[in-house]
Design an enzyme around this catalytic site. Structure first.
Site, PDB file in Angstrom:
ATOM      1  N   GLU A 167      -5.994  -5.179  10.696  1.00  7.32           N
ATOM      2  CA  GLU A 167      -4.593  -3.503  11.010  1.00  7.32           C
ATOM      3  C   GLU A 167      -5.010  -3.191  12.180  1.00  7.32           C
ATOM      4  O   GLU A 167      -6.488  -2.456  11.855  1.00  7.32           O
ATOM      5  CB  GLU A 167      -4.189  -3.131   9.958  1.00  7.32           C
ATOM      6  CG  GLU A 167      -4.153  -3.413   8.349  1.00  7.32           C
ATOM      7  CD  GLU A 167      -4.038  -2.005   7.566  1.00  7.32           C
ATOM      8  OE1 GLU A 167      -2.201  -2.048   6.707  1.00  7.32           O
ATOM      9  OE2 GLU A 167      -4.527  -1.344   6.656  1.00  7.32           O
ATOM     10  N   HIS A 197      -9.781   1.656   4.564  1.00  9.43           N
ATOM     11  CA  HIS A 197      -8.443   1.044   5.367  1.00  9.43           C
ATOM     12  C   HIS A 197      -9.188   1.534   7.202  1.00  9.43           C
ATOM     13  O   HIS A 197      -9.798   2.971   6.639  1.00  9.43           O
ATOM     14  CB  HIS A 197      -6.753   1.935   4.152  1.00  9.43           C
ATOM     15  CG  HIS A 197      -5.962   2.133   5.565  1.00  9.43           C
ATOM     16  ND1 HIS A 197      -5.643   2.995   6.243  1.00  9.43           N
ATOM     17  CD2 HIS A 197      -4.993   0.855   5.469  1.00  9.43           C
ATOM     18  CE1 HIS A 197      -4.654   2.382   6.287  1.00  9.43           C
ATOM     19  NE2 HIS A 197      -3.951   1.788   6.005  1.00  9.43           N
ATOM     20  N   GLY A 242       2.919  -1.210   4.326  1.00 10.48           N
ATOM     21  CA  GLY A 242       3.368   0.829   3.283  1.00 10.48           C
ATOM     22  C   GLY A 242       4.589   1.123   3.126  1.00 10.48           C
ATOM     23  O   GLY A 242       4.725   0.380   2.197  1.00 10.48           O
ATOM     24  N   ASN A 288       0.989  -0.878  -0.025  1.00  6.97           N
ATOM     25  CA  ASN A 288      -0.320   0.141   0.214  1.00  6.97           C
ATOM     26  C   ASN A 288       0.637   1.129   0.125  1.00  6.97           C
ATOM     27  O   ASN A 288       1.413   1.683   1.328  1.00  6.97           O
ATOM     28  CB  ASN A 288      -1.055   0.122   1.362  1.00  6.97           C
ATOM     29  CG  ASN A 288      -1.722   1.276   1.508  1.00  6.97           C
ATOM     30  OD1 ASN A 288      -1.712   2.308   0.398  1.00  6.97           O
ATOM     31  ND2 ASN A 288      -2.237   1.350   2.413  1.00  6.97           N
ATOM     32  N   TRP A 289       1.304   1.673  -1.345  1.00  6.41           N
ATOM     33  CA  TRP A 289       1.622   2.727  -1.273  1.00  6.41           C
ATOM     34  C   TRP A 289       1.638   4.438  -0.503  1.00  6.41           C
ATOM     35  O   TRP A 289       1.933   5.603  -0.528  1.00  6.41           O
ATOM     36  CB  TRP A 289       2.163   3.212  -2.504  1.00  6.41           C
ATOM     37  CG  TRP A 289       3.451   2.263  -3.294  1.00  6.41           C
ATOM     38  CD1 TRP A 289       3.740   1.484  -3.103  1.00  6.41           C
ATOM     39  CD2 TRP A 289       4.022   2.918  -4.928  1.00  6.41           C
ATOM     40  NE1 TRP A 289       4.807   0.683  -3.766  1.00  6.41           N
ATOM     41  CE2 TRP A 289       4.715   1.642  -4.628  1.00  6.41           C
ATOM     42  CE3 TRP A 289       3.864   3.338  -5.750  1.00  6.41           C
ATOM     43  CZ2 TRP A 289       5.084   1.567  -6.346  1.00  6.41           C
ATOM     44  CZ3 TRP A 289       3.932   3.500  -7.020  1.00  6.41           C
ATOM     45  CH2 TRP A 289       5.215   1.760  -7.120  1.00  6.41           C
ATOM     46  N   LYS A 290       0.271   4.693  -0.312  1.00  6.13           N
ATOM     47  CA  LYS A 290      -0.828   5.086   0.598  1.00  6.13           C
ATOM     48  C   LYS A 290      -0.551   6.297  -0.318  1.00  6.13           C
ATOM     49  O   LYS A 290      -0.207   6.326  -2.223  1.00  6.13           O
ATOM     50  CB  LYS A 290      -0.198   5.510   1.706  1.00  6.13           C
ATOM     51  CG  LYS A 290      -0.339   4.371   2.424  1.00  6.13           C
ATOM     52  CD  LYS A 290      -0.416   5.260   4.063  1.00  6.13           C
ATOM     53  CE  LYS A 290      -0.935   3.444   4.690  1.00  6.13           C
ATOM     54  NZ  LYS A 290      -0.135   3.425   5.911  1.00  6.13           N
ATOM     55  N   SER A 348       3.013  -2.147   9.667  1.00 10.45           N
ATOM     56  CA  SER A 348       4.555  -1.907  10.300  1.00 10.45           C
ATOM     57  C   SER A 348       5.224  -3.172   9.351  1.00 10.45           C
ATOM     58  O   SER A 348       6.000  -4.254   9.910  1.00 10.45           O
ATOM     59  CB  SER A 348       4.921  -1.636  11.408  1.00 10.45           C
ATOM     60  OG  SER A 348       4.547  -0.722  12.012  1.00 10.45           O
TER      61      SER A 348
HETATM   62  P1  PGA Z   1       2.675   0.372   7.345  1.00  6.35           P
HETATM   63  O1  PGA Z   1       1.336   0.550   6.665  1.00  6.35           O
HETATM   64  O2  PGA Z   1       3.332  -0.659   7.147  1.00  6.35           O
HETATM   65  O3  PGA Z   1       3.835   1.822   7.111  1.00  6.35           O
HETATM   66  O4  PGA Z   1       2.449   0.120   9.005  1.00  6.35           O
HETATM   67  C1  PGA Z   1      -0.299  -0.374   6.362  1.00  6.35           C
HETATM   68  C2  PGA Z   1      -0.571  -0.282   6.217  1.00  6.35           C
HETATM   69  O5  PGA Z   1      -1.380   0.884   6.854  1.00  6.35           O
HETATM   70  O6  PGA Z   1      -1.763  -0.692   5.401  1.00  6.35           O
END
Ligand code: PGA
Length: 289
Positions: A197, A115, A268, A11-13, A247
């Site tokens: 999550e 999300h 992410g 997930n590149w956000k 994470s």
């Molecule tokens: P993160 O993000 O791996 O940076 O914690 C995961 C997510 O929010 O989907």
């Protein structure tokens, strides 16, 4: 050994900040993955049976990244595109929205829905998420239905085991699942990938501290036993796919995939680093999960 390929969904956000950077990042990731896949084939492996990588970039990059994927001839079985959101109508007067059909037309196969950042910052409700799930399924795309509602720092570390906290948390996630799945029948629910999550474990919240894998495993087991089995037959519930996010990186992916209820991960920030993404893919291809 699992029967389904393990899902590595990046997930590149809202990153990176330009198409040029997105294209360079995607190419670097494809090249690193392609090397791994050909190495696996050289020793007689069938990488597509073990792993499926899905990259979810921001909407404006999807078209170009799909072109890059075709140009570099990486199979869709190994690397698919996902979107980070979707709207629930096919077309019409919905300023700013993007429909499932538009995504499909761009080569998208997966859609993240619900999300926690959208729930929290954009105030997405369970009802809206439910509509998005229906529309996505109807368009023949695979929804990744994200749940998790624990923001309190009290859930960190040892306090996590406090029974009362965990019960409250479970109750809130139960509501997300029950309301999100309203009207979704047994045939359709099996097409959904469930993503658990815990909000406090997401790197922007936690600074990179993930949940314990045993904790994720026990929450998913309880969601199946105590929530989903009240909505669907147990033999269906047992087959539902769950992934963990929060994470995840090369240092901890192994522990999550060793848990029997988890069929993949949703990194992410680590998905924005080609060496981390391919490192995670390598662990999946080499591991005996
Ligand atoms: P993160 O993000 O791996 O940076 O914690 C995961 C997510 O929010 O989907």
């Amino acid at each position: 050994m699992r029967h389904q390929p393990i899902l590595l969904i990046g997930n590149w956000k809202m990153n990176p900040e330009s198409l040029k950077k997105a294209a360079a990042l995607f190419e670097a990731e494809i090249r690193a993955l392609a090397r791994l896949f050909s190495e696996a084939r050289e020793i007689g492996g069938v990488p597509e049976k073990r792993l499926k990588v899905v990259i979810c970039p921001p909407f404006p990059y999807l078209f170009s990244l799909n072109e890059i994927r075709s140009r570099l001839r990486i199979s869709e079985d190994l690397l698919a595109l996902g979107a980070q959101d979707v709207f629930y109508e096919a077309q019409g007067a919905y300023t700013g929205e993007v429909s499932p059909l538009m995504l499909k037309d761009l080569g998208v196969e997966y859609v993240l829905i619900g999300h926690s950042e959208r729930r929290r910052i954009l105030k997405e409700t369970d009802e809206l998420i439910n509509k998005k799930l229906h529309a996505t399924l109807q368009a023949g795309l695979a929804p990744v239905f994200l749940v998790g509602d624990e923001t309190s720092p009290a859930y960190h570390g040892s306090l996590i085991s406090e029974q009362a906290e965990q019960e409250r948390e479970l109750l809130r996630i139960s509501k997300q699942i029950q309301k999100g799945l309203k009207g979704i029948n047994a045939a359709s629910v099996q097409k959904i990938i469930f993503g658990y999550e815990p909000v406090w474990a997401i790197s922007s919240f936690s600074g990179g501290k993930s949940a314990e894998s045993s904790y994720a495993q026990s929450m998913v087991a309880r969601l199946k036993q105590e929530v989903l089995s009240k909505l669907y037959d147990i033999d269906i519930v047992e087959k539902l796919l769950f992934i963990y996010g929060g994470s995840v990186d090369t240092s901890n992916i192994q522990s999550f995939l060793a848990e029997k209820n988890l069929h993949g991960v949703l990194p992410g920030s680590a998905s924005l680093r080609p060496e981390e993404l391919s490192g995670m893919a390598e662990i999946i291809l080499q591991g005996n999960f």
